[in-house]
Motif scaffolding. Structure first.
Motif, short mmCIF file in Angstrom:
data_model
loop_
_atom_site.label_atom_id
_atom_site.label_comp_id
_atom_site.label_asym_id
_atom_site.label_seq_id
_atom_site.Cartn_x
_atom_site.Cartn_y
_atom_site.Cartn_z
N GLN A 199 -2.85 -8.12 3.05
CA GLN A 199 -1.63 -7.43 3.48
C GLN A 199 -1.94 -6.32 4.47
OE1 GLN A 199 1.16 -8.60 2.86
NE2 GLN A 199 1.23 -9.56 0.86
N VAL A 200 -3.05 -5.61 4.22
CA VAL A 200 -3.43 -4.54 5.15
C VAL A 200 -3.70 -5.15 6.53
CG1 VAL A 200 -5.07 -2.70 5.64
CG2 VAL A 200 -4.38 -3.13 3.29
N ILE A 232 0.83 -1.21 0.00
CA ILE A 232 0.00 0.00 0.00
C ILE A 232 0.86 1.25 0.00
CG2 ILE A 232 -2.06 -1.01 1.05
CD1 ILE A 232 -1.07 0.24 3.72
N THR A 241 -4.62 -7.68 -1.48
CA THR A 241 -4.05 -6.51 -0.80
C THR A 241 -4.67 -6.34 0.59
OG1 THR A 241 -3.89 -5.52 -2.98
CG2 THR A 241 -3.40 -4.10 -1.13
N LEU A 242 -5.96 -6.64 0.69
CA LEU A 242 -6.61 -6.56 2.00
C LEU A 242 -5.91 -7.47 3.02
CD1 LEU A 242 -10.49 -6.37 1.65
CD2 LEU A 242 -8.90 -4.62 2.45
#
Lengths: 384, 463
Positions: free
Chosen positions: B429-430, B157, B426-427
């Motif tokens: 990873q968040v 991100i 990606t979520l």
């Protein structure tokens, strides 16, 4: 003018990180290959690459995920030669390449061609595979044509006289009397070379590859069986010095064929699997004594057997199971939506041995799990 | 000093004089001649000495391979610091170096004088090296795998910082009054002091949506350790440093191309050198059917501005009060005050779009086709691309969603759909950073959809 600049040529190599980080990326690529073995094992480029050691396997490029736009639904800007018109074609998806950054990002595919040698790949695939139900076979003594001269004797055939050693012995005998010179030969000086026949012990395995070539078997089935046998033989070669393959194609009748024919054949007609099994049994009896040979018959079919034949097939399968290390039956059902075939269920009820392994393959991806199931290592197996 | 250095030094002297005479005002520059491997390494990392990560290794490998196969060549690399560093590729011919030096001097003039660079850290090489050293120490203390895992998450991100060059003061998130329930007193049984007082739990929600995900997370994620916050801060600082370069790519390359050609015309080149220059210049400025070449577009716009301010039409003289002969001053003004967004919006004219034959294309089945040539739509699309820089705009809506410290992100949908598979990855990873359930609201086929990840599985629901 005050110097606003300097120019130099320093050694920056101490600050380098590129090669180490590149190595880490490579490591991650390998991990990715490992995680995608199911896809890669049945890659066409592998089983058709006979010569080259390094193969290229397409894997999804290792990217960090990020929030990004759907590339297919995105607009891009480009520049023409002055005569572009709306509706002009710029290229196919396959021809566009590369990916840039920033305004006017050009579209590109997300694939990376990882290079790997067949050996490395094989090692990944075969990790923790074993040879189940391995029995110690009497190893075959292979008498090779080669002979080795590796011994010297005092008696022998004159044509094998070792002249140099004979002369040397003569000199040595004289030397004992204080005259280290050549003074004629006596019988006791004669030295002969003798030979031995080269005897090597070999462990042997034979794969009996059987394939249904009846009308119902198509390209997909050919491909799957080819891919499977490729790795099966490759694996057995890592464990046995001598691996032979016998190819049997069958519909209602079986015949032994060569490799090329085996994978090319597509015939018509019905299916009687018993024909293949009885031929396999016959070949074993004639050529591959189970006392000496590790025998791995494997049969691919779509399971569309004549119902009358199932009983006979089961009986013959039981016979094969008794004399073989493992007997495998792979049922290929593209799409895989059908219920278990009558043949498969007949095997399940009729062949009560852990040496029988039945697998179903519905997709290219199933080849790898099938291999793993076939060569599953069990507690207490002898490691080949 | 070897003869290559002497010749280069002489060339720099000559070019520097011409540049100053023409009005350029660069930072001092330290030119370094380096072998190809180094220039590709700096290119891949963005800065010399930047921290280690496999994505850098991958970029390095790709660039190096392209170079080895002769597919692309970087002649120079310039770093925005004071003094600037300019790396010249070892083995450049003298003429190539002359072009590159003029190009580099213009870049350094741009770095020094463009308003969007006024807040950048001019000692970034030192900062990046110090940061890299700290990250290396974290690897030593916490294990390389652990640090890599965390860096992967942060880098996923990294683009989501606030691109506003003049953001309002980003204060800490206000602590709102906590939610009250009839059972709150149960928490304080036996605690006489607290008794029936308001519980101290706070609700962390930004007053208005925040674009700087990294900043929000480092300030509000509760379970981060100091070294992890430091890594977020390092990545964020470096992204803030790179941001103005991304925001002025077309202008900056156009400016440098404008000056390298102008300065080289002033130099006393031999016939052979003139031909070599023309060939190299044409190579750098070659337009592409698949993307916009920023060198070409930027140069054309600048030349067009100069022409229009030097010799305005009667109409422009009358209604806009242009007196003529102001071209030189005008392009210096533009260089000082614009970025790509305003540059394209203000100066990409109908005439230019048509002359340059710019178009919009998109995927149509398996083919790529031109879909639009209207100059306003082309300009709008390019301006838009400069605004988003190719990134979807994601904001933090709520840092205490469900009253449960869950993170609620929202995609500010403007007609372009997200790549959902990537969004879900990606979520995850968040979640590594936030450690609690994370959500992302976006639009799929006209419907609002909420993607969630709770640490175990991804979930999609119609919002």
């Amino acid at each position: 003018m005050v110097a606003q600049f300097s120019v130099s040529k320093d050694d920056w190599s101490l600050h380098r990180k590129g090669p180490t980080d590149q190595a880490r990326h490579k490591e991650k690529v390998k991990e990715a290959i490992k995680n995608n073995l199911a896809d890669i094992v049945s890659e066409e480029s592998i089983i058709t690459s006979d010569g080259s050691k390094v193969i290229k396997v397409p894997i999804r490029s290792l990217n960090l995920p990020r929030f990004r736009f759907d590339s297919g639904k995105k607009d891009y800007a480009g520049q023409g030669n002055g005569d572009s018109r709306v509706g002009d074609k710029l290229g196919d998806q396959s021809t566009s390449e590369g990916s840039g950054k920033g305004a006017g990002d050009s579209p590109g595919a997300d694939y990376y061609e990882a290079e790997i040698t067949i050996e490395e790949l094989a090692e990944m695939i075969f990790t923790d595979l074993g040879l189940p139900n391995l029995q110690r076979k009497q190893s075959q003594e292979m008498t090779s044509e080669a002979i080795r001269f590796d011994e010297i004797r005092k008696k022998g055939v004159f044509s094998n006289l070792d002249k140099r050693r004979t002369l040397l012995e003569g000199v040595k005998r004289e030397a004992l009397h204080g005259h280290p010179i050549f003074g004629g030969l006596k019988n006791e000086d004669l030295r002969f070379r003798t030979w031995q026949e080269d005897i090597r012990r070999e462990t042997n395995a034979v794969v009996i590859a059987m394939r249904d070539v009846s009308a119902s078997m198509g390209e997909f089935e050919k491909y799957i069986s080819r891919s499977f046998y490729y790795w099966m033989v490759k694996f057995l070669r890592t464990r046995y010095q001598n691996v032979k393959i016998v190819f049997i194609a069958h519909h209602t009748e079986a015949k032994e064929v060569d490799e090329e024919t085996f994978f090319r054949l597509g015939e018509s007609g019905g299916t009687k699997v018993s024909s293949a099994y009885s031929m396999a049994a016959e070949i074993i009896e004639r050529r591959f004594d189970p006392a000496r040979w590790n025998i791995y018959p494997f049969h691919f079919s779509d399971g569309d057997n004549w119902n009358d034949d199932n009983t006979l097939a089961v009986r013959l399968a039981n016979r094969l199971v008794d004399i073989c290390n493992i007997f495998g039956y792979g049922e290929i059902r593209a799409g895989g939506q059908y219920a278990m075939s009558t043949l498969m269920s007949a095997f399940y009820t009729g062949v009560k041995s852990e040496r029988f392994i039945g697998v179903t393959i519905a997709d290219k991806k199933d080849v790898y799990p099938a291999l793993r199931q076939f060569f599953k290592k069990k507690e207490g197996d002898i490691d080949g | 000093m070897d003869s290559e250095l002497v010749a280069t030094q002489k060339a720099i002297e000559d070019i520097w004089q011409v540049a100053e005479r023409l009005g350029l005002d660069p930072f001092p520059i330290e030119f370094e001649i380096v072998p190809a491997a180094m220039i590709y390494e700096f290119g891949a990392y963005g800065l010399p000495g930047r921290f280690s990560h496999w994505t850098h290794g991958k970029a390095y490998h790709q660039m190096k391979t392209m170079y080895d196969y002769g597919l692309s060549k970087i002649y120079e690399l310039v770093i925005n610091t004071n003094p600037c560093y300019a790396f010249l590729l070892e083995g450049n011919s003298l003429l190539q170096n002359k072009l590159v030096i003029a190009h580099v001097i213009a870049h350094c003039d741009f770095f020094k004088n463009n308003v969007y660079f006024q807040r950048t850290n001019r000692r970034m090489v030192e900062s990046a090296s110090a940061s890299a050293e700290r990250i290396r120490r974290y690897e030593f203390l916490h294990g390389t795998v652990e640090v890599e895992k965390f860096l992967d998450a942060v880098l996923s991100i990294q683009e989501h910082i606030d691109p506003d060059p003049f953001p309002r003061k980003a204060g800490k998130v206000e602590a709102h009054a906590a939610r009250t329930t009839p059972y709150d007193d149960l928490f304080y049984i036996g605690d006489e002091k607290r008794g029936m007082e308001q519980p101290a739990r706070v609700r962390r929600t930004p007053e208005e949506p925040r674009r700087d995900l990294l900043l929000f997370i480092t300030e509000n994620a509760v379970e981060l350790e100091d070294w992890q916050r430091d890594i977020i801060d390092i990545v964020r600082a470096e992204m803030l440093y790179f941001l103005p370069q991304a925001q002025t790519k077309i202008m900056n390359e156009g400016w440098a191309s404008y000056w390298h050609s102008r300065i080289l015309r002033e130099l006393d080149l031999s016939d052979d050198e003139s031909i070599e220059f023309a060939r190299m210049h044409a190579g750098v400025l070659a337009p592409s059917r698949q993307h916009i070449n920023p060198y070409h577009l930027g140069l054309k716009i600048l030349e067009n501005i100069q022409k229009r301010w030097d010799a305005p039409t009667d109409e422009e003289r009358r209604s806009l009060g242009r007196r003529g002969g102001e071209g030189h001053q005008k392009i210096f003004d533009v260089r000082g005050t614009e970025n790509d967004i305003s540059f394209l919006r203000n100066y990409l004219t109908r005439r230019l779009v048509e002359d340059l034959d710019l178009y919009i294309y998109r995927q149509d089945g398996d083919e790529w086709r031109i879909v639009e040539k209207s100059w306003e739509r082309v300009r709008e699309m390019l301006v838009n691309a400069a605004v988003t820089m190719g990134q979807p705009c994601i904001v933090v809506e709520d840092g205490d969603y469900h009253g449960n410290r869950e993170l609620y992100l929202k995609h500010m949908y403007e007609g372009q759909a997200l790549d959902l598979a990537y969004a879900e990855k990606t979520l995850r990873q968040v979640h590594v950073l936030w450690r609690r359930t994370v959500h992302l609201e976006t639009v799929i086929d006209g419907k609002r959809v909420l993607l969630s990840y709770d640490g175990a599985k991804n979930d999609r629901a119609v919002a």
